[in-house]
Design a protein around this motif. Structure first.
Motif, mmCIF file in Angstrom:
data_model
loop_
_atom_site.group_PDB
_atom_site.id
_atom_site.type_symbol
_atom_site.label_atom_id
_atom_site.label_comp_id
_atom_site.label_asym_id
_atom_site.label_seq_id
_atom_site.Cartn_x
_atom_site.Cartn_y
_atom_site.Cartn_z
ATOM 1 N N HIS A 1 0.813 -1.222 0.000
ATOM 2 C CA HIS A 1 0.000 0.000 0.000
ATOM 3 C C HIS A 1 0.848 1.273 0.000
ATOM 4 O O HIS A 1 0.497 2.255 0.656
ATOM 5 C CB HIS A 1 -0.951 0.026 1.210
ATOM 6 C CG HIS A 1 -1.985 -1.048 1.173
ATOM 7 N ND1 HIS A 1 -3.176 -0.910 0.502
ATOM 8 C CD2 HIS A 1 -2.004 -2.294 1.701
ATOM 9 C CE1 HIS A 1 -3.898 -2.016 0.634
ATOM 10 N NE2 HIS A 1 -3.194 -2.871 1.346
ATOM 11 N N SER A 2 1.957 1.261 -0.712
ATOM 12 C CA SER A 2 2.799 2.460 -0.759
ATOM 13 C C SER A 2 3.679 2.427 -1.998
ATOM 14 O O SER A 2 4.615 1.629 -2.071
ATOM 15 C CB SER A 2 3.673 2.560 0.496
ATOM 16 O OG SER A 2 4.578 3.645 0.381
ATOM 17 N N SER A 3 3.367 3.301 -2.959
ATOM 18 C CA SER A 3 4.192 3.382 -4.167
ATOM 19 C C SER A 3 5.571 3.964 -3.852
ATOM 20 O O SER A 3 6.567 3.604 -4.487
ATOM 21 C CB SER A 3 3.492 4.230 -5.233
ATOM 22 O OG SER A 3 3.273 5.550 -4.772
ATOM 23 N N SER A 4 5.627 4.858 -2.859
ATOM 24 C CA SER A 4 6.917 5.453 -2.485
ATOM 25 C C SER A 4 7.867 4.399 -1.930
ATOM 26 O O SER A 4 9.076 4.417 -2.208
ATOM 27 C CB SER A 4 6.713 6.570 -1.459
ATOM 28 O OG SER A 4 5.942 7.618 -1.999
ATOM 29 N N THR A 5 7.322 3.460 -1.140
ATOM 30 C CA THR A 5 8.152 2.394 -0.592
ATOM 31 C C THR A 5 8.653 1.477 -1.702
ATOM 32 O O THR A 5 9.817 1.066 -1.710
ATOM 33 C CB THR A 5 7.363 1.581 0.446
ATOM 34 O OG1 THR A 5 6.874 2.463 1.459
ATOM 35 C CG2 THR A 5 8.241 0.525 1.095
ATOM 36 N N THR A 6 7.773 1.156 -2.653
ATOM 37 C CA THR A 6 8.186 0.337 -3.791
ATOM 38 C C THR A 6 9.297 1.021 -4.570
ATOM 39 O O THR A 6 10.299 0.388 -4.953
ATOM 40 C CB THR A 6 6.987 0.076 -4.727
ATOM 41 O OG1 THR A 6 5.936 -0.554 -3.994
ATOM 42 C CG2 THR A 6 7.395 -0.819 -5.890
ATOM 43 N N THR A 7 9.139 2.326 -4.814
ATOM 44 C CA THR A 7 10.167 3.071 -5.532
ATOM 45 C C THR A 7 11.467 3.097 -4.737
ATOM 46 O O THR A 7 12.562 3.035 -5.316
ATOM 47 C CB THR A 7 9.697 4.507 -5.805
ATOM 48 O OG1 THR A 7 8.413 4.477 -6.435
ATOM 49 C CG2 THR A 7 10.672 5.245 -6.708
ATOM 50 N N GLY A 8 11.368 3.175 -3.405
ATOM 51 C CA GLY A 8 12.563 3.130 -2.561
ATOM 52 C C GLY A 8 13.317 1.814 -2.717
ATOM 53 O O GLY A 8 14.554 1.795 -2.770
#
Length: 307
Positions: free
Chosen positions: A186-193
């Protein structure tokens, strides 16, 4: 097993840091967020600007999208006003990726220490939540550092290299991987990280990273869809607006991954920065392209989700 444990620990730190920072920033601005979303969304352009700024402050497009669905469901703002906010959240979330793309591992522990001091000695809630967000900021980069370090031994893993080779050969598989991981956490920012951490070790190339970033933009829509279940048709349209915006954008960008990659090599020298720029360019173009046609977009969604 040790590599998997370190990788799991790094992902846990990254997720916890993102949540801790988001909660602190939300509490700092919570009193005025709803008021701002209500008063600064009289036009679609103003709504887009408000959504962009508030998402930049809160560092979570998902949180603002869910809040917008709640405001529409409560009839505080109209559906057309909400569309502007959704366009803005897609732009505002890019600042998180841009920050993560810089190598700030050296400031992780000082940030945690500074934030902890502010939380311990602050007598006002505002300062306490500010300290909390600083601690979360430090934990995010601590997590990225742990993930990056844990991935170094994977260079010699035949299984991991086979998986990454398969994803590199098929952009569609990389896209599906980005969708799946983002939908789960539930987090695109975490995936990008995580993608940026892979790039630090040279375990991923730019076209594959772009495909996964595009997938993360679709996967992040799942939270809004879940939040809209059982709500009014107008609130459901907000969730589907987010889905339609990202899916159509991905369908346009996906066939152009190769020329898009060539363009991104001009924007920065390092691969992590190029990945962050890919995320930013995709979201900015997708949102600004829809903005002049916001009324037609609203009419389309009213057909998809009738009263």
């Amino acid at each position: 097993m040790i590599v998997l444990l370190k990788l799991s620990a790094g992902m846990a730190l990254l997720l916890f840091g993102m949540q801790f920072m988001k909660t602190g920033l939300e509490n700092v601005a919570q009193r005025r967020m709803r008021q701002a979303l209500h008063t600064l969304t009289r036009t679609a352009a103003m709504g887009t600007l408000a959504g962009t700024i508030i998402t930049m402050l809160v560092q979570s497009s998902t949180a603002i999208t869910v809040m917008t669905i709640g405001l529409v469901n409560a009839r505080v703002i109209s559906f057309t006003q909400a569309l502007g906010i959704v366009l803005g959240t897609n732009i505002g979330t890019c600042i998180t990726t841009q920050i993560i793309s810089f190598n700030l591992n050296d400031v992780a522990l000082p940030a945690i220490g500074l934030g902890a001091i502010i939380m311990t000695w602050s007598r006002r809630k505002g300062w306490y939540y500010l300290g909390q967000s600083i601690v979360g900021f430090g934990i995010v980069f601590l997590g990225i550092g742990v993930i990056t370090g844990s991935m170094e031994p994977l260079k010699n893993s035949s299984l991991f290299n086979t998986v990454m080779h398969s994803l590199g050969q098929s952009h569609l598989l990389a896209l599906l991987a980005g969708i799946t991981v983002t939908a789960l956490i539930h987090s695109s920012s975490t995936t990008t990280g995580i993608i940026i951490a892979l790039s630090h070790q040279g375990l991923i190339d730019l076209p594959m990273a772009i495909a996964m970033v595009l997938g993360s933009n679709i996967g992040t829509c799942i939270t809004g869809i879940l939040a809209a279940i059982g709500s009014s048709p107008a609130a459901q349209r907000v969730a589907w607006a987010h889905v339609l915006l990202n899916v159509v954008g991905v369908l346009i960008f996906f066939p152009l991954i190769a020329p898009f990659s060539n363009l991104l090599t001009i924007t920065a020298d390092s691969l992590p920065r190029q990945i962050a720029n890919a995320h930013t360019i995709f979201n900015v173009i997708s949102s600004l392209a829809v903005l002049p046609f916001i009324r037609q977009f609203a009419a389309l969604l009213e057909r998809i989700v009738p009263d």
